[in-house]
Design an enzyme around this catalytic site. Structure first.
Site: not given
Ligand SMILES: [Zn+2]
Length: 366
Positions: A41, A45, A72, A75
């Site tokens: 991330c 995030c 991810c 994000c």
């Molecule tokens: Zn994330």
């Protein structure tokens, strides 16, 4: 996990604190991965913070990928460094869907346009757009339908023209998207019952209005009279009435969620809405709902994120016509210069909300 590289000049304690603050100013400067979920991330995030022992820090996205981690879907860490191939693809598919709104599009067609597997496409689309590909295609079709309806065609013709297969299907969909059935929409929404309640809040008087399907009005003003005038101006032909006590359970729950949110106690607002909107407004509003609590984007960033980089003004207009404050967090959009920009309910309220969100987001992380 032997390939994990700890960034030498940076102190892991410091990095961890940045994660806890969800500080967006470090996005793109480093990444963190979670060994238990296999995902990496950007620092800001909005996901729940993992246990620290499961977190690894990476200087570059490639290092995270080499360690076997996936970006991810919430994000989009690669977007932070302008390398997210998915958001570009999804943007193109949106254009395609809009251009072919009147044709029956299958998920397989759309996934093929994106060059992604159906599963990956569906997930990525939802993560970026906040709606499923089907919902997006339906919003585009509804937009066509609304134009047709305004041109005084028969409702049935208009529905078939807009690419909906059957009457029952469109009624089903329209029910949740337009908030009114096509016949009602054509006549201007006469007689839709809207119940309202006004309460005191940290931001002044707040009025909450709802149909039997969801919230259609959350606004602020100095007095109840001003709020009622706003509600009537927004829905001139609806049947507006104060909510009778005791409030229906569902409505009471919505009110409680909003009151807690204004106090900074319930960051996530996921309440049903009943709004009429153009496909573009709907798109902007849905996008705004994806901006995490405690963070902001500029009008231009939102336009970019929607795949219409030149539409910053239209984005600002869509924010200015938002009818449900907080639930559609238009206060999280500011000027690119960092200035507050406008707010339908006054820039002071916007500032208060943003200050409070930042403080609360810090508190949650602590
Ligand atoms: Zn994330």
């Amino acid at each position: 996990m032997r390939n994990i590289i700890e960034p030498q000049p940076l102190d892991p304690d410091e990095l961890w604190q940045i994660l806890e603050r969800r500080d967006p100013s470090f996005d793109g400067q480093f990444f963190f991965g979670v060994v238990t979920t296999g995902v990496y991330c950007r620092p800001s995030c909005a996901c729940r913070r993992p246990l620290r022992k499961n977190v690894r820090f990476f200087r570059e996205a490639q290092d995270a990928e080499r360690a076997g981690l996936r970006p991810c879907l919430r994000c989009h860490p690669l977007a932070a460094i302008g390398q997210d191939p998915d958001s570009g693809r999804i943007r193109q598919v949106c254009e395609y869907i809009r251009a072919h709104a009147q044709e029956p599009l299958t998920l397989a067609d759309m996934a093929a346009q994106a060059g992604l597997s159906r599963f990956h496409f569906q997930r990525t689309f939802k993560a970026i757009m906040g709606v499923t590909p089907r919902q997006f295609a339906e919003a585009c079709r509804l937009d066509v339908l609304k134009v047709e309806l305004r041109q005084q065609r028969s409702v049935t013709d208009a529905i078939f023209e807009a690419g909906f297969g059957s009457l029952s299907r469109v009624y089903e969909k329209v029910d949740t998207r337009l908030g009114m059935t096509p016949a009602e929409y054509r006549s201007g929404g006469d007689d839709v019952p809207i119940s309202y309640v006004s309460v005191g809040s940290a931001l002044g008087r707040m009025m909450i209005g709802a149909t039997d399907r969801g919230l259609c009005f959350v606004q602020f003003a100095g007095s109840d009279a001003a709020l009622l005038a706003q509600l009537r101006a927004e829905y001139p032909r609806a049947r507006v009435q104060p909510m009778a006590e005791p409030y229906p359970e569902q409505f009471a729950a919505w009110m409680q969620a909003l009151e807690q949110h204004v106090r900074g106690q319930q960051p996530r607002l996921d309440l049903p809405l009943d709004l009429r909107a153009t496909a573009f407004q709907m798109k902007v509003w849905q996008y705004l709902q994806s901006i995490p609590y405690g963070s902001v984007q500029s009008y231009a960033e939102v336009a970019q994120g929607l795949g219409h980089p030149t539409a910053a003004r239209a984005v600002a207009r869509a924010c200015a016509t938002n009818r449900v404050a907080l639930v559609i967090p238009c206060h999280r959009v500011i000027r690119g210069t960092g200035e507050m920009g406008g707010y339908r309910w006054g820039v002071e309220r916007k500032r208060t909300l943003l200050d409070q969100e930042r403080a609360a987001a810090r508190g949650v992380a602590r």
